[in-house]
Motif scaffolding. Structure first.
Motif, PDB file in Angstrom:
ATOM      1  N   ARG A  91      -3.767   7.593 -10.790  1.00  0.00           N
ATOM      2  CA  ARG A  91      -3.547   9.148 -12.041  1.00  0.00           C
ATOM      3  C   ARG A  91      -4.744   9.608 -11.017  1.00  0.00           C
ATOM      4  NH1 ARG A  91      -2.719   5.551 -15.840  1.00  0.00           N
ATOM      5  NH2 ARG A  91      -5.402   5.687 -16.611  1.00  0.00           N
ATOM      6  N   LEU A  92      -5.935   8.790 -10.887  1.00  0.00           N
ATOM      7  CA  LEU A  92      -7.496   9.961 -10.366  1.00  0.00           C
ATOM      8  C   LEU A  92      -7.355  10.630  -8.359  1.00  0.00           C
ATOM      9  CD1 LEU A  92      -9.544   7.321 -11.684  1.00  0.00           C
ATOM     10  CD2 LEU A  92      -9.582   9.763 -12.315  1.00  0.00           C
ATOM     11  N   VAL A  93      -6.054   9.778  -8.207  1.00  0.00           N
ATOM     12  CA  VAL A  93      -5.440  10.024  -6.272  1.00  0.00           C
ATOM     13  C   VAL A  93      -5.006  11.226  -6.800  1.00  0.00           C
ATOM     14  CG1 VAL A  93      -4.992   9.662  -4.326  1.00  0.00           C
ATOM     15  CG2 VAL A  93      -6.120   7.692  -5.341  1.00  0.00           C
ATOM     16  N   LEU A  94      -4.008  11.126  -7.518  1.00  0.00           N
ATOM     17  CA  LEU A  94      -2.567  11.980  -7.674  1.00  0.00           C
ATOM     18  C   LEU A  94      -3.643  13.591  -8.495  1.00  0.00           C
ATOM     19  CD1 LEU A  94       0.229  10.675  -9.490  1.00  0.00           C
ATOM     20  CD2 LEU A  94       0.251  11.111  -7.470  1.00  0.00           C
ATOM     21  N   GLY A  95      -4.977  13.707  -9.215  1.00  0.00           N
ATOM     22  CA  GLY A  95      -5.241  14.931  -9.624  1.00  0.00           C
ATOM     23  C   GLY A  95      -6.439  14.906  -8.567  1.00  0.00           C
ATOM     24  N   GLY A  96      -6.284  14.527  -6.972  1.00  0.00           N
ATOM     25  CA  GLY A  96      -7.395  15.816  -6.099  1.00  0.00           C
ATOM     26  C   GLY A  96      -8.294  14.506  -5.958  1.00  0.00           C
ATOM     27  N   LEU A  97      -8.396  13.362  -6.753  1.00  0.00           N
ATOM     28  CA  LEU A  97     -10.070  12.780  -6.180  1.00  0.00           C
ATOM     29  C   LEU A  97      -9.667  11.693  -5.138  1.00  0.00           C
ATOM     30  CD1 LEU A  97     -12.251  10.555  -8.907  1.00  0.00           C
ATOM     31  CD2 LEU A  97     -11.942  10.134  -6.323  1.00  0.00           C
ATOM     32  N   ALA A  98     -10.546  12.505  -4.337  1.00  0.00           N
ATOM     33  CA  ALA A  98     -10.392  11.332  -3.025  1.00  0.00           C
ATOM     34  C   ALA A  98     -11.613  10.342  -2.935  1.00  0.00           C
ATOM     35  CB  ALA A  98     -11.002  13.054  -1.204  1.00  0.00           C
ATOM     36  N   GLY A  99     -11.822   9.667  -1.602  1.00  0.00           N
ATOM     37  CA  GLY A  99     -12.801   8.248  -1.647  1.00  0.00           C
ATOM     38  C   GLY A  99     -12.351   7.385  -1.862  1.00  0.00           C
ATOM     39  N   LEU A 100     -10.870   6.940  -1.875  1.00  0.00           N
ATOM     40  CA  LEU A 100     -10.799   5.874  -2.817  1.00  0.00           C
ATOM     41  C   LEU A 100      -9.730   5.140  -1.943  1.00  0.00           C
ATOM     42  CD1 LEU A 100      -9.986   5.977  -6.480  1.00  0.00           C
ATOM     43  CD2 LEU A 100     -12.155   4.688  -5.149  1.00  0.00           C
ATOM     44  N   ILE A 101      -9.496   4.193  -1.041  1.00  0.00           N
ATOM     45  CA  ILE A 101      -8.668   3.336  -0.712  1.00  0.00           C
ATOM     46  C   ILE A 101      -7.318   4.195  -1.578  1.00  0.00           C
ATOM     47  CG2 ILE A 101      -7.129   1.836   0.039  1.00  0.00           C
ATOM     48  CD1 ILE A 101      -9.457   2.540   2.478  1.00  0.00           C
ATOM     49  N   PRO A 102      -6.357   4.254  -1.289  1.00  0.00           N
ATOM     50  CA  PRO A 102      -5.193   4.371  -2.375  1.00  0.00           C
ATOM     51  C   PRO A 102      -3.968   3.096  -2.120  1.00  0.00           C
ATOM     52  CG  PRO A 102      -4.463   5.572  -0.324  1.00  0.00           C
ATOM     53  CD  PRO A 102      -5.444   5.182  -0.017  1.00  0.00           C
ATOM     54  N   VAL A 103      -3.730   2.820  -3.491  1.00  0.00           N
ATOM     55  CA  VAL A 103      -3.128   1.851  -3.751  1.00  0.00           C
ATOM     56  C   VAL A 103      -1.645   1.543  -3.716  1.00  0.00           C
ATOM     57  CG1 VAL A 103      -2.541  -0.447  -5.315  1.00  0.00           C
ATOM     58  CG2 VAL A 103      -4.538   0.209  -4.936  1.00  0.00           C
ATOM     59  N   ALA A 104      -0.801   1.334  -2.593  1.00  0.00           N
ATOM     60  CA  ALA A 104       0.745   1.622  -2.999  1.00  0.00           C
ATOM     61  C   ALA A 104       1.359   0.903  -4.235  1.00  0.00           C
ATOM     62  CB  ALA A 104       1.086   1.067  -1.544  1.00  0.00           C
ATOM     63  N   ASP A 105       1.215  -0.604  -4.098  1.00  0.00           N
ATOM     64  CA  ASP A 105       1.746  -1.299  -5.523  1.00  0.00           C
ATOM     65  C   ASP A 105       1.273  -2.697  -6.142  1.00  0.00           C
ATOM     66  OD1 ASP A 105       4.127  -1.908  -6.929  1.00  0.00           O
ATOM     67  OD2 ASP A 105       5.796  -1.595  -5.653  1.00  0.00           O
ATOM     68  N   VAL A 106       1.405  -2.616  -6.942  1.00  0.00           N
ATOM     69  CA  VAL A 106       1.662  -4.420  -6.850  1.00  0.00           C
ATOM     70  C   VAL A 106       2.352  -4.741  -7.660  1.00  0.00           C
ATOM     71  CG1 VAL A 106      -0.117  -5.545  -8.351  1.00  0.00           C
ATOM     72  CG2 VAL A 106      -0.953  -3.529  -8.303  1.00  0.00           C
ATOM     73  N   VAL A 107       2.667  -6.225  -6.550  1.00  0.00           N
ATOM     74  CA  VAL A 107       4.417  -6.650  -6.848  1.00  0.00           C
ATOM     75  C   VAL A 107       3.455  -8.134  -7.088  1.00  0.00           C
ATOM     76  CG1 VAL A 107       5.836  -5.092  -4.914  1.00  0.00           C
ATOM     77  CG2 VAL A 107       4.333  -7.737  -4.471  1.00  0.00           C
ATOM     78  N   ALA A 108       5.244  -8.459  -8.040  1.00  0.00           N
ATOM     79  CA  ALA A 108       4.839 -10.449  -8.574  1.00  0.00           C
ATOM     80  C   ALA A 108       5.801 -10.993  -7.673  1.00  0.00           C
ATOM     81  CB  ALA A 108       5.107 -10.628 -10.199  1.00  0.00           C
ATOM     82  N   ALA A 109       4.913 -11.677  -6.907  1.00  0.00           N
ATOM     83  CA  ALA A 109       6.804 -12.699  -6.421  1.00  0.00           C
ATOM     84  C   ALA A 109       6.443 -14.595  -6.590  1.00  0.00           C
ATOM     85  CB  ALA A 109       6.361 -12.241  -4.744  1.00  0.00           C
ATOM     86  N   GLY A 110       6.982 -14.337  -7.818  1.00  0.00           N
ATOM     87  CA  GLY A 110       6.989 -15.931  -8.955  1.00  0.00           C
ATOM     88  C   GLY A 110       5.947 -16.178  -9.044  1.00  0.00           C
ATOM     89  N   GLU A 111       4.740 -16.757  -8.524  1.00  0.00           N
ATOM     90  CA  GLU A 111       3.623 -16.773  -9.513  1.00  0.00           C
ATOM     91  C   GLU A 111       2.447 -16.360  -8.764  1.00  0.00           C
ATOM     92  OE1 GLU A 111       3.243 -18.544 -12.077  1.00  0.00           O
ATOM     93  OE2 GLU A 111       5.045 -18.646 -12.381  1.00  0.00           O
TER      94      GLU A 111
END
Length: 451
Positions: free
Chosen positions: A64-84
């Motif tokens: 939300r912060l990145v979409l709101g224009g906050l720069a300077g963070l490494i953008p996260v594309a996804d968090v996924v679960a693969a089994g455990e």
């Protein structure tokens, strides 16, 4: 932790890996061929009660912060679960880090100043948004091929510990960063090293914004007389080559076991992160087409799995069904919390501190005096909670307090009662520090005790 696969959710994994407190970071290649990152969380950490939910909530806040224009963070594309297993996938490379460049001696003074200015700006923006980083150090500062400094792992350390770091922790960490960079350039650029040391001291006394201004205010102390990114970018590019994906054949990954923890795929759009070769776009397949994970999200509690000859689901199918149901319940809980957080962020303005003022008696205080030092905090008139502390120069006592504010009041008085005894003549100084909401603010006042 060993890297168990060639890829995860469309991201190809390389052989360049390194460990942190969170787990195993791996240089990766995104589905569109760009450098990216993949973090395989340590199962002993991510499996603890509540950790997975807090990690997902943290990532949603970042997005939300990145979409709101906050720069300077490494953008996260996804968090996924693969089994455990739980993976965090980034849309930007997470190496080299400032720690890598410091170890190789590749940091120049002008580039170090750029790192300090940019990381300070990012932290100030985070604090203004009501969040903190919580784990700023050279290993969490990523240097891009253009020489920009981005922060990674924002909030993840706090998420695994179930805590929220105050802004002053980020401030202290930035001061340590400034001192580390000062030590790195002290031989090649002693004036720049002295500038960075002065910025570190300023941080603890006048705040991060003033310290950043110190770095920017004296370009003459830097080689070339300006903050530059060219040598920093060159050093980063020299460290950006990573190993190619392993060529050994490995068993194909069952895409049905990969579930995104951030969003439910639309029935009319192919999700980005459900396996190799999948990219965003409008689907031309029938409603029943797609991966197992897609069908699960579309149809809710559909029972998916291979059926044995006797007509009953096998162990693998039953285990997958249980995981699917649990994932659906978890997603509903996370999305509910995310919606509430979004409503909070997008609703009424948050509490902010406009000014603070500390007043002490001007008259000399006599023997065994009980002195009242008065602090005044002025807000923007919003409801919330203020965290502050009083410090005394004559002892190590720290008086920590919280104050609940209301929407119909803007000025609050926070007194400190200080009793002095004994025969001496001293100058007593009381310092008020407002810790949150950030940025950190301080003011102090002194009086004379004579007995």
């Amino acid at each position: 932790m060993d890297n168990p696969r060639n890829g995860i959710a469309g991201f190809r994994l390389t052989e360049h890996t390194w460990n942190t407190e969170l787990g195993n970071w791996i240089d990766a290649i995104s589905p569109d061929g760009r450098r990216a990152g993949a973090l395989l969380f340590d199962p002993k950490i991510i499996g603890l009660p509540g950790v997975r939910e807090r990690v997902v909530a943290t990532v949603l806040t970042d997005q939300r912060l990145v979409l709101g224009g906050l720069a300077g963070l490494i953008p996260v594309a996804d968090v996924v679960a693969a089994g455990e297993q739980v993976w965090l996938l980034t849309a930007q490379a997470v190496s080299p880090t400032l720690s890598d460049l410091l170890a190789s001696g590749a940091i120049d003074a002008s580039g170090a100043a750029a790192v300090l200015a940019e990381t300070a700006q990012t932290l100030l923006a985070l604090h203004a948004a009501g969040v903190t980083h919580g784990s700023v150090h050279p290993g969490s500062v990523v240097i891009t091929a253009e020489g920009a400094a981005l922060l990674s792992e924002r909030g993840l350390s706090d998420a695994i510990r179930g805590q929220v770091s105050p802004p002053e922790r980020d401030v202290a960490a930035w001061a340590s960063l400034a001192r580390a960079l000062a030590a790195a350039v002290t031989r090649s650029a002693p004036r720049a090293a002295a500038l960075f040391e002065r910025a570190a001291v300023t941080t603890t006394t006048h705040g991060l914004g003033t310290a950043r201004s110190v770095v920017l205010s004296e370009p003459a102390a830097l080689p070339g007389g300006a903050i530059r990114h060219d040598q920093l970018a060159q050093a980063a590019r020299g460290r950006s080559a990573f190993a190619h994906p392993p060529v050994e054949a490995q068993p194909p990954l069952d895409e049905g076991d990969i579930v995104t923890l951030l969003a439910v795929p639309s029935p009319h759009q192919t999700p980005v992160h459900f396996g190799p070769g999948v990219s965003s776009g409008v689907s031309t397949e029938s409603p029943q087409a797609g991966t197992t994970a897609e069908r699960i999200w579309r149809e809710g509690r559909e029972q998916v799995g291979t059926v044995q000859r006797g007509g009953k689901p096998g162990k693998a199918a039953r285990a997958r069904r249980r995981r699917t149901i649990l994932a659906a319940i978890l997603f509903a809980v996370i999305m509910g919390g995310a919606i509430l957080a979004w409503l909070k962020l997008s609703g009424a303005p948050e509490l902010a501190i406009k000014s603070i003022d500390v007043v002490a008696p001007k008259k000399t205080q006599g023997c065994d005096s009980a002195v009242v030092v008065t602090g005044k905090i002025v807000t923007n008139g919003e409801a919330g909670e203020i965290s502050y502390e009083w410090r005394k120069n004559l002892d190590k006592e720290v008086v920590k307090q919280t104050l609940r504010t209301t929407a119909d009041q803007t000025s609050y008085t926070v007194p400190l009662r200080w009793t002095l005894k004994g025969k001496s003549t001293v100058k007593a100084t009381a310092t008020l520090r407002v810790l949150s909401p950030g940025p950190l603010r301080t003011d102090k006042a002194s009086f004379t005790y004579k007995c």
